[in-house]
Design an enzyme around this catalytic site. Structure first.
Site, PDB file in Angstrom:
ATOM      1  N   CYS A   1      64.896 -49.462  11.681  1.00  0.00           N
ATOM      2  CA  CYS A   1      65.453 -50.875  12.483  1.00  0.00           C
ATOM      3  C   CYS A   1      65.658 -52.148  11.194  1.00  0.00           C
ATOM      4  CB  CYS A   1      64.051 -50.584  13.285  1.00  0.00           C
ATOM      5  SG  CYS A   1      63.767 -50.294  14.439  1.00  0.00           S
TER       6      CYS A   1
ATOM      7  N   HIS B   1      63.007 -58.770  14.874  1.00  0.00           N
ATOM      8  CA  HIS B   1      63.224 -57.728  15.196  1.00  0.00           C
ATOM      9  C   HIS B   1      62.594 -56.879  16.493  1.00  0.00           C
ATOM     10  CE1 HIS B   1      64.238 -53.171  15.859  1.00  0.00           C
ATOM     11  NE2 HIS B   1      63.179 -52.948  15.570  1.00  0.00           N
TER      12      HIS B   1
ATOM     13  N   ASN C   1      65.353 -51.701  22.168  1.00  0.00           N
ATOM     14  CA  ASN C   1      65.041 -51.584  20.784  1.00  0.00           C
ATOM     15  C   ASN C   1      66.467 -51.297  20.629  1.00  0.00           C
ATOM     16  OD1 ASN C   1      65.190 -51.140  18.175  1.00  0.00           O
ATOM     17  ND2 ASN C   1      63.002 -50.336  18.553  1.00  0.00           N
TER      18      ASN C   1
HETATM   19  N1  COA Z   1      54.172 -45.232  31.027  1.00  0.00           N
HETATM   20  C1  COA Z   1      52.679 -44.696  30.892  1.00  0.00           C
HETATM   21  N2  COA Z   1      52.146 -44.531  29.956  1.00  0.00           N
HETATM   22  C2  COA Z   1      52.389 -43.585  28.674  1.00  0.00           C
HETATM   23  C3  COA Z   1      54.265 -44.570  27.853  1.00  0.00           C
HETATM   24  C4  COA Z   1      54.838 -44.687  29.519  1.00  0.00           C
HETATM   25  N3  COA Z   1      56.085 -44.925  29.372  1.00  0.00           N
HETATM   26  N4  COA Z   1      53.597 -44.385  26.939  1.00  0.00           N
HETATM   27  C5  COA Z   1      52.629 -43.576  27.125  1.00  0.00           C
HETATM   28  N5  COA Z   1      51.651 -43.888  27.720  1.00  0.00           N
HETATM   29  C6  COA Z   1      50.053 -44.019  27.495  1.00  0.00           C
HETATM   30  C7  COA Z   1      49.720 -42.468  26.589  1.00  0.00           C
HETATM   31  O1  COA Z   1      50.096 -41.767  26.906  1.00  0.00           O
HETATM   32  C8  COA Z   1      48.417 -43.515  26.904  1.00  0.00           C
HETATM   33  O2  COA Z   1      48.112 -42.829  27.342  1.00  0.00           O
HETATM   34  P1  COA Z   1      46.577 -41.994  26.862  1.00  0.00           P
HETATM   35  O3  COA Z   1      45.892 -42.607  26.556  1.00  0.00           O
HETATM   36  O4  COA Z   1      45.955 -41.013  28.147  1.00  0.00           O
HETATM   37  O5  COA Z   1      46.773 -41.084  25.696  1.00  0.00           O
HETATM   38  C9  COA Z   1      48.609 -44.492  26.959  1.00  0.00           C
HETATM   39  O6  COA Z   1      49.729 -44.875  27.952  1.00  0.00           O
HETATM   40  C10 COA Z   1      48.451 -45.784  26.154  1.00  0.00           C
HETATM   41  O7  COA Z   1      49.372 -45.290  24.511  1.00  0.00           O
HETATM   42  P2  COA Z   1      48.591 -46.438  23.879  1.00  0.00           P
HETATM   43  O8  COA Z   1      50.283 -45.557  22.533  1.00  0.00           O
HETATM   44  O9  COA Z   1      47.909 -46.690  23.552  1.00  0.00           O
HETATM   45  O10 COA Z   1      49.879 -47.634  24.419  1.00  0.00           O
HETATM   46  P3  COA Z   1      50.200 -48.799  22.637  1.00  0.00           P
HETATM   47  O11 COA Z   1      50.302 -49.896  23.603  1.00  0.00           O
HETATM   48  O12 COA Z   1      49.978 -48.655  21.083  1.00  0.00           O
HETATM   49  O13 COA Z   1      52.295 -48.346  23.902  1.00  0.00           O
HETATM   50  C11 COA Z   1      54.187 -48.192  22.354  1.00  0.00           C
HETATM   51  C12 COA Z   1      52.368 -47.810  22.850  1.00  0.00           C
HETATM   52  C13 COA Z   1      55.004 -47.504  21.596  1.00  0.00           C
HETATM   53  C14 COA Z   1      55.024 -49.265  23.678  1.00  0.00           C
HETATM   54  C15 COA Z   1      53.831 -49.113  21.162  1.00  0.00           C
HETATM   55  O14 COA Z   1      52.570 -48.092  20.694  1.00  0.00           O
HETATM   56  C16 COA Z   1      54.613 -49.708  20.303  1.00  0.00           C
HETATM   57  O15 COA Z   1      55.638 -50.197  20.579  1.00  0.00           O
HETATM   58  N6  COA Z   1      54.625 -48.710  19.213  1.00  0.00           N
HETATM   59  C17 COA Z   1      55.956 -49.546  17.866  1.00  0.00           C
HETATM   60  C18 COA Z   1      56.707 -48.720  18.600  1.00  0.00           C
HETATM   61  C19 COA Z   1      58.479 -49.697  17.839  1.00  0.00           C
HETATM   62  O16 COA Z   1      58.511 -50.337  18.160  1.00  0.00           O
HETATM   63  N7  COA Z   1      58.614 -48.444  17.122  1.00  0.00           N
HETATM   64  C20 COA Z   1      60.313 -48.946  16.115  1.00  0.00           C
HETATM   65  C21 COA Z   1      59.803 -49.609  14.645  1.00  0.00           C
HETATM   66  S1  COA Z   1      58.898 -50.452  14.795  1.00  0.00           S
END
Ligand code: COA
Length: 335
Positions: free
Chosen positions: A118, A259, A289
């Site tokens: 990224c 980004h 993304n």
């Molecule tokens: N729909 C519904 N629930 C979902 C889900 C989806 N698409 N994806 C994950 N969940 C669930 C998880 O399983 C978790 O459930 P649990 O508590 O029973 O285990 C719950 O939602 C919360 O997950 P969590 O990981 O705490 O959510 P979050 O607020 O951290 O958001 C992302 C998840 C992936 C959106 C976030 O972590 C993120 O954006 N990370 C960085 C990603 C990124 O940008 N990467 C690229 C390089 S920078």
């Protein structure tokens, strides 16, 4: 030691973009994994993303270059160098840069692919700027392009909702007026992040085998929570660091160009910089993304919409797999 040439800055003199026609909206994801439009919107800010059905990353890159050439005069034979930031090349080799070079008839160019996930566009833009500042090269195409759908596991709800496909390109040239162009950059990598975001197989460590396919190792793996925390800190810190190093206050900055990975990461970065939402370039809602393409896509859209003006100070900022991250400070020189 004295430089052998006049001091010059590198600056962006043309922009172009391509997004595929096919749209996957949040409703579609409700039909393939256990998720909801509400969850995706509130957790990420994404409403829809574009998916390329046929062709590879080079196809999208060439379309983006055609868009650039439609709006800005550029003879392909004048291009010196093509740098392609991507983690989804058409093939491991030849490089995507070679494929693009042939397709656009850039007979006098050399080129290479650059892998920084990224942060790829920022790494590539600074690389191009250094080549320009050396005085040796005059016209460099910097492409940010990724077909993320080719490495996305559409059974994994944690990841499949995040990514989309797109390509965007900028032309980088010298400018003698040092009030414009790329003025500073701070770039980092830290391999301690290697276990939190990767595609395990397909390289020399785990070449493709029945086992790698069965284990779904040819798809993105991400520990979202850990990456999220690292991204918030990395992007916010480096954006603040480049402001301070250049004695910039939030009033001096026309736009933060972040980004587009997650709206909450973008908001945290803007908050640390003291920048309000209206001064943040955002298109994550429409494209998700797109990895190396996000930042030039923002620049192109805002420029075409007449929202980006000559003299605007921009802070470009990114965080990605590796980890890789950084920020670039530039003053926009296009009318
Ligand atoms: N729909 C519904 N629930 C979902 C889900 C989806 N698409 N994806 C994950 N969940 C669930 C998880 O399983 C978790 O459930 P649990 O508590 O029973 O285990 C719950 O939602 C919360 O997950 P969590 O990981 O705490 O959510 P979050 O607020 O951290 O958001 C992302 C998840 C992936 C959106 C976030 O972590 C993120 O954006 N990370 C960085 C990603 C990124 O940008 N990467 C690229 C390089 S920078």
């Amino acid at each position: 030691m004295q430089k052998s040439h006049k001091p010059i800055n590198a600056t962006i003199t043309a922009v172009g973009m391509y997004v595929p026609e096919k749209i996957l909206d949040n409703k579609y994801f409700e039909s393939i994994v256990d998720t909801s439009d509400e969850w995706i919107t509130t957790r990420t800010g994404i409403k829809e993303r574009r998916i390329l059905e046929n062709g590879g990353t080079s196809f999208m890159a060439v379309e983006a270059i055609k868009d650039l050439m439609k709006n800005f005069p550029l003879n392909p034979e004048e291009i010196d160098l093509i740098i392609v930031a991507t983690i989804t090349p058409d093939m491991f080799f030849p490089s995507t840069a070679c494929l693009i070079q042939e397709k656009i008839g850039a007979k006098n160019a050399w080129g290479f692919d650059l892998s920084a996930a990224c942060s790829g566009f920022l790494f590539a833009l600074q690389t191009a700027a250094s080549f320009i500042e050396s005085g040796r090269y005059k016209k460099i195409l910097v492409v940010g392009a990724d077909k993320m759908s080719s490495i996305t596991d559409y059974t994994d709800r944690n990841n499949c909702i995040l990514f989309g496909d797109a390509a965007s390109v900028v032309l980088v040239e010298p400018i003698e007026d040092l009030n414009y162009g790329i003025k500073d950059s701070i770039l980092y990598c830290d391999g301690s992040g290697k276990d939190t975001l990767y595609m395990k197989a397909g390289g020399s460590l785990f070449p493709a085998s029945q086992e790698t396919v069965a284990n779904r190792w040819h798809y993105i793996y991400q520990d979202g929570k850990t990456v999220f925390k690292a991204a918030v800190k990395g992007m916010a810190d480096v954006s603040y660091e480049i402001m301070k190093r250049n004695n910039l206050t939030s009033d001096d900055i026309a736009y933060l160009v972040p980004h587009q990975a997650n709206m909450r990461i973008i908001d945290a970065t803007a908050e640390r910089m003291g920048i309000s939402r209206d001064k943040v370039m955002i298109n994550i809602d429409r494209y998700g993304n797109t990895t190396a393409a996000t930042i030039p896509l923002c620049l192109t859209e805002y420029y075409k919409a007449g929202k980006l003006k000559k003299g605007d100070n921009l802070i470009l900022s990114a965080f990605g797999a590796g980890y890789t991250w950084g920020a670039i400070y530039l003053t926009w020189s296009l009318d």
